[in-house]
Design a protein around this motif. Structure first.
Motif, PDB file in Angstrom:
ATOM      1  N   ALA A  24      43.604  41.438  45.080  1.00 47.54           N
ATOM      2  CA  ALA A  24      42.553  41.733  46.052  1.00 47.54           C
ATOM      3  C   ALA A  24      41.619  42.849  45.574  1.00 47.54           C
ATOM      4  N   PHE A  25      41.983  43.520  44.504  1.00 51.37           N
ATOM      5  CA  PHE A  25      41.113  44.559  43.948  1.00 51.37           C
ATOM      6  C   PHE A  25      40.031  43.959  43.052  1.00 51.37           C
ATOM      7  N   THR A  26      39.908  42.656  43.024  1.00 51.62           N
ATOM      8  CA  THR A  26      38.859  41.992  42.240  1.00 51.62           C
ATOM      9  C   THR A  26      37.498  42.242  42.879  1.00 51.62           C
ATOM     10  N   VAL A  27      36.508  42.545  42.059  1.00 49.66           N
ATOM     11  CA  VAL A  27      35.149  42.752  42.553  1.00 49.66           C
ATOM     12  C   VAL A  27      34.174  42.094  41.585  1.00 49.66           C
ATOM     13  N   SER A  28      33.064  41.606  42.116  1.00 46.79           N
ATOM     14  CA  SER A  28      32.049  40.965  41.279  1.00 46.79           C
ATOM     15  C   SER A  28      30.673  41.411  41.737  1.00 46.79           C
ATOM     16  N   GLY A  29      29.649  40.864  41.119  1.00 47.21           N
ATOM     17  CA  GLY A  29      28.285  41.221  41.487  1.00 47.21           C
ATOM     18  C   GLY A  29      27.742  42.333  40.607  1.00 47.21           C
ATOM     19  N   THR A  30      26.621  42.901  41.051  1.00 45.67           N
ATOM     20  CA  THR A  30      25.959  43.948  40.277  1.00 45.67           C
ATOM     21  C   THR A  30      25.714  45.177  41.141  1.00 45.67           C
ATOM     22  N   GLY A  31      25.579  46.314  40.464  1.00 44.13           N
ATOM     23  CA  GLY A  31      25.328  47.571  41.153  1.00 44.13           C
ATOM     24  C   GLY A  31      23.855  47.823  41.369  1.00 44.13           C
ATOM     25  N   PHE A  32      23.549  49.043  41.811  1.00 42.09           N
ATOM     26  CA  PHE A  32      22.173  49.400  42.160  1.00 42.09           C
ATOM     27  C   PHE A  32      21.233  49.376  40.965  1.00 42.09           C
ATOM     28  N   GLU A  33      21.766  49.517  39.784  1.00 38.73           N
ATOM     29  CA  GLU A  33      20.928  49.527  38.583  1.00 38.73           C
ATOM     30  C   GLU A  33      21.096  48.252  37.763  1.00 38.73           C
ATOM     31  N   GLY A  34      21.642  47.220  38.385  1.00 40.09           N
ATOM     32  CA  GLY A  34      21.812  45.941  37.730  1.00 40.09           C
ATOM     33  C   GLY A  34      23.048  45.834  36.868  1.00 40.09           C
ATOM     34  N   GLU A  35      23.901  46.858  36.867  1.00 43.13           N
ATOM     35  CA  GLU A  35      25.111  46.843  36.047  1.00 43.13           C
ATOM     36  C   GLU A  35      26.195  45.993  36.698  1.00 43.13           C
ATOM     37  N   SER A  36      27.046  45.386  35.886  1.00 39.46           N
ATOM     38  CA  SER A  36      28.140  44.569  36.405  1.00 39.46           C
ATOM     39  C   SER A  36      29.188  45.449  37.074  1.00 39.46           C
ATOM     40  N   LEU A  37      29.704  44.977  38.208  1.00 34.11           N
ATOM     41  CA  LEU A  37      30.749  45.704  38.928  1.00 34.11           C
ATOM     42  C   LEU A  37      32.153  45.269  38.513  1.00 34.11           C
TER      43      LEU A  37
END
Length: 287
Positions: A193-206
């Protein structure tokens, strides 16, 4: 970090060796530094002060001389070690650097480990993390690590979605992550459940941000997994504030460190020392 001790008359370790060597030399050869050695067990003829018949004095054996020189060197080493220890103790801060009386008053008396997160300013997402451990002589600082906090800085009244990290003193009792326990002494919950995806505020991978996390006890129930979403202050006050792996940009409210720093932190935090985090911008913490 402990700064080097500066004294008017320094006595470095090299001086100890020199003094000890000199003591051996004097005891074995005499102040003249030369002269023949008599055979053990015999006496040396020494002219009397009146110029009469020589008097006989017992000669110190080589073994006795070595023993005395070793004892002298050991005693000198003990004295110097005690002196250095006292001076180091005087240099250690009795209070946590950068924290004012109001902030210090919130640190529990029984706490012997403090993670200090100091934000660059009230609206900055950049901060510095230092782990302090209390000794009998004072607070000893670990390394200084760069970190990120929330995108819009800090708040002394954090609300859900305000993109600010909460200011205050909070317990550190629980850890977890997507990856296997790296040696944490805090209870560690490994979960997918600690899996995360998407991008941050500066476009970096999460991706990987929650490989390792330490829950900050802001608006949560201590002694539970970081994944527990119980909010004692209500959902409007936010929650899920963690120290986690840095993804190269600002967070929504957490504090983030490089992955290797997170492993170090997880191995260092000791529940027996009742660790807490003190976090906020520098001006707020200095009050």
């Amino acid at each position: 970090m402990i700064r080097p001790i500066r004294r008017n008359a320094p006595r470095p370790a090299a001086l100890c060796v020199l003094v000890a060597a000199l003591a051996v030399s004097l005891m074995l050869t005499g102040c003249g530094g030369g002269g023949a050695q008599a055979s053990p067990g015999r006496t040396s003829a020494v002219p009397s002060a009146q110029g009469g018949a020589p008097s006989s004095l017992p000669e110190v054996s080589l073994k006795e001389a070595r023993q005395k020189s070793q004892e002298a060197a050991q005693e000198l080493a003990r004295e110097l070690a005690q002196e250095v220890a006292q001076e180091v103790a005087q240099k250690l801060p009795q209070q946590l650097p950068g924290l004012g009386p109001e902030t210090l008053a919130e640190v529990p008396a029984g706490t012997r480990q403090v993670v200090v997160v100091t934000g660059r300013d009230k609206d900055s997402s950049l901060s510095t993390v230092v782990l302090y451990e209390r000794t009998e002589a004072g607070w000893k600082a670990g390394a200084s690590w760069s970190a990120h906090n929330a995108r819009d800085g800090w708040s002394d009244h954090h609300m859900a979605g305000d993109l600010r990290s909460p200011i205050g003193v909070f317990g550190l009792t629980d850890a977890g992550g997507l990856l296997a326990d790296p040696g944490s002494r805090l209870p560690y919950d490994r979960s997918g459940a600690f899996t995360v995806s998407g991008t941050g505020f500066e476009g970096e991978s999460l991706a990987g941000s929650f490989d390792y996390v330490v829950a900050i006890n802001y608006n949560r129930t201590p002694g539970t997994s970081p994944l527990d979403w119980t909010r004692p202050l209500g959902t409007g006050r936010g929650g899920g504030i963690w120290i986690h792996v840095d993804h190269g940009g600002p967070t929504h409210g957490c504090v983030s460190l490089r992955k290797d720093r997170m492993r170090e932190l997880l191995r260092a935090l000791d529940p027996a020392l009742h660790p807490v985090v003190v976090m906020g911008d520098a001006d707020s913490l200095s009050r």
